[in-house]
Design a protein around this motif. Structure first.
Motif, PDB file in Angstrom:
ATOM      1  N   UNK A  47     -30.082 108.223 -28.069  1.00 13.69           N
ATOM      2  CA  UNK A  47     -30.825 109.342 -27.479  1.00 13.69           C
ATOM      3  C   UNK A  47     -29.916 110.234 -26.661  1.00 13.69           C
ATOM      4  N   UNK A  48     -28.896 109.670 -26.070  1.00 12.98           N
ATOM      5  CA  UNK A  48     -27.961 110.475 -25.272  1.00 12.98           C
ATOM      6  C   UNK A  48     -27.060 111.322 -26.171  1.00 12.98           C
ATOM      7  N   UNK A  49     -26.656 110.755 -27.318  1.00 13.32           N
ATOM      8  CA  UNK A  49     -25.730 111.461 -28.202  1.00 13.32           C
ATOM      9  C   UNK A  49     -26.417 112.433 -29.145  1.00 13.32           C
ATOM     10  N   UNK A  50     -27.669 112.196 -29.475  1.00 15.42           N
ATOM     11  CA  UNK A  50     -28.374 113.092 -30.387  1.00 15.42           C
ATOM     12  C   UNK A  50     -29.425 113.868 -29.615  1.00 15.42           C
ATOM     13  N   UNK A  51     -30.146 114.692 -30.343  1.00 10.08           N
ATOM     14  CA  UNK A  51     -31.131 115.545 -29.682  1.00 10.08           C
ATOM     15  C   UNK A  51     -32.430 114.824 -29.386  1.00 10.08           C
ATOM     16  N   UNK A  52     -32.565 113.590 -29.831  1.00 13.48           N
ATOM     17  CA  UNK A  52     -33.781 112.821 -29.564  1.00 13.48           C
ATOM     18  C   UNK A  52     -34.429 112.383 -30.857  1.00 13.48           C
ATOM     19  N   UNK A  53     -35.573 111.740 -30.723  1.00  9.29           N
ATOM     20  CA  UNK A  53     -36.302 111.253 -31.891  1.00  9.29           C
ATOM     21  C   UNK A  53     -37.311 112.303 -32.329  1.00  9.29           C
ATOM     22  N   UNK A  54     -36.873 113.231 -33.121  1.00 13.89           N
ATOM     23  CA  UNK A  54     -37.808 114.209 -33.665  1.00 13.89           C
ATOM     24  C   UNK A  54     -38.037 113.885 -35.139  1.00 13.89           C
ATOM     25  N   UNK A  55     -38.604 114.804 -35.871  1.00 11.56           N
ATOM     26  CA  UNK A  55     -38.956 114.518 -37.265  1.00 11.56           C
ATOM     27  C   UNK A  55     -37.722 114.382 -38.151  1.00 11.56           C
ATOM     28  N   UNK A  56     -36.661 115.105 -37.828  1.00 10.67           N
ATOM     29  CA  UNK A  56     -35.448 114.970 -38.629  1.00 10.67           C
ATOM     30  C   UNK A  56     -34.644 113.778 -38.128  1.00 10.67           C
ATOM     31  N   UNK A  59     -27.826 110.077 -38.550  1.00 14.66           N
ATOM     32  CA  UNK A  59     -27.139 108.808 -38.774  1.00 14.66           C
ATOM     33  C   UNK A  59     -27.028 108.011 -37.485  1.00 14.66           C
ATOM     34  N   UNK A  60     -26.893 108.676 -36.374  1.00 20.23           N
ATOM     35  CA  UNK A  60     -26.787 107.987 -35.081  1.00 20.23           C
ATOM     36  C   UNK A  60     -28.082 107.245 -34.750  1.00 20.23           C
ATOM     37  N   UNK A  61     -29.210 107.886 -34.989  1.00 17.04           N
ATOM     38  CA  UNK A  61     -30.497 107.251 -34.707  1.00 17.04           C
ATOM     39  C   UNK A  61     -30.728 106.084 -35.656  1.00 17.04           C
ATOM     40  N   UNK A  62     -30.408 106.281 -36.923  1.00 19.84           N
ATOM     41  CA  UNK A  62     -30.587 105.202 -37.897  1.00 19.84           C
ATOM     42  C   UNK A  62     -29.699 104.002 -37.568  1.00 19.84           C
ATOM     43  N   UNK A  63     -28.474 104.254 -37.130  1.00 19.49           N
ATOM     44  CA  UNK A  63     -27.573 103.170 -36.753  1.00 19.49           C
ATOM     45  C   UNK A  63     -28.078 102.437 -35.516  1.00 19.49           C
TER      46      UNK A  63
END
Length: 124
Positions: A47-56, A59-63
């Protein structure tokens, strides 16, 4: 009110863990506490490295979901392996696994309830 409910659920899960250790006089299942502290870390980093858990999805969230799943499965598998090796009894294994389920559902609920809040770290 939600935070009080989450705190109660987490305390209930840890109570199951302590009961599983104390009633059967084997403190080996307490190593599950390490997994309790490790499980939110991949999600927090993602969550810190990406923009958050949105609809798109990214790879960071999936990992981070993959690592969190591995940590949760390891936490549930540890007491099962200890019971299979006859280090702990089956009753202790059942109490520890039920405590694991309660604690991990509490962590999941925390991220679902408070996951949309954006905290500005630069204002510190």
């Amino acid at each position: 009110m939600a935070l009080i409910g989450l705190a109660f659920a987490c305390a209930l899960g840890v109570t199951f863990l302590v009961l599983g250790c104390a009633l059967y006089e084997s403190w080996w299942p307490m190593f599950v506490l390490v997994f309790y502290f490790l499980s939110p870390l991949p999600t927090l980093v993602a969550r810190r490295l990406s923009s958050g858990y949105d609809s798109s999805s990214s790879a960071c969230i999936e990992l981070s979901i993959f690592f969190t799943t591995g940590i949760v499965v390891s936490a549930i598998g540890l007491p099962v392996i200890l019971a299979r090796a006859e280090v702990i009894k089956l009753g202790a294994c059942a109490l520890v696994v039920s405590g694991n389920v309660v604690v991990f559902l509490t962590i999941f609920a925390y991220f679902k309830i408070f996951g949309n809040e954006d905290i500005e770290y630069s204002m510190w």
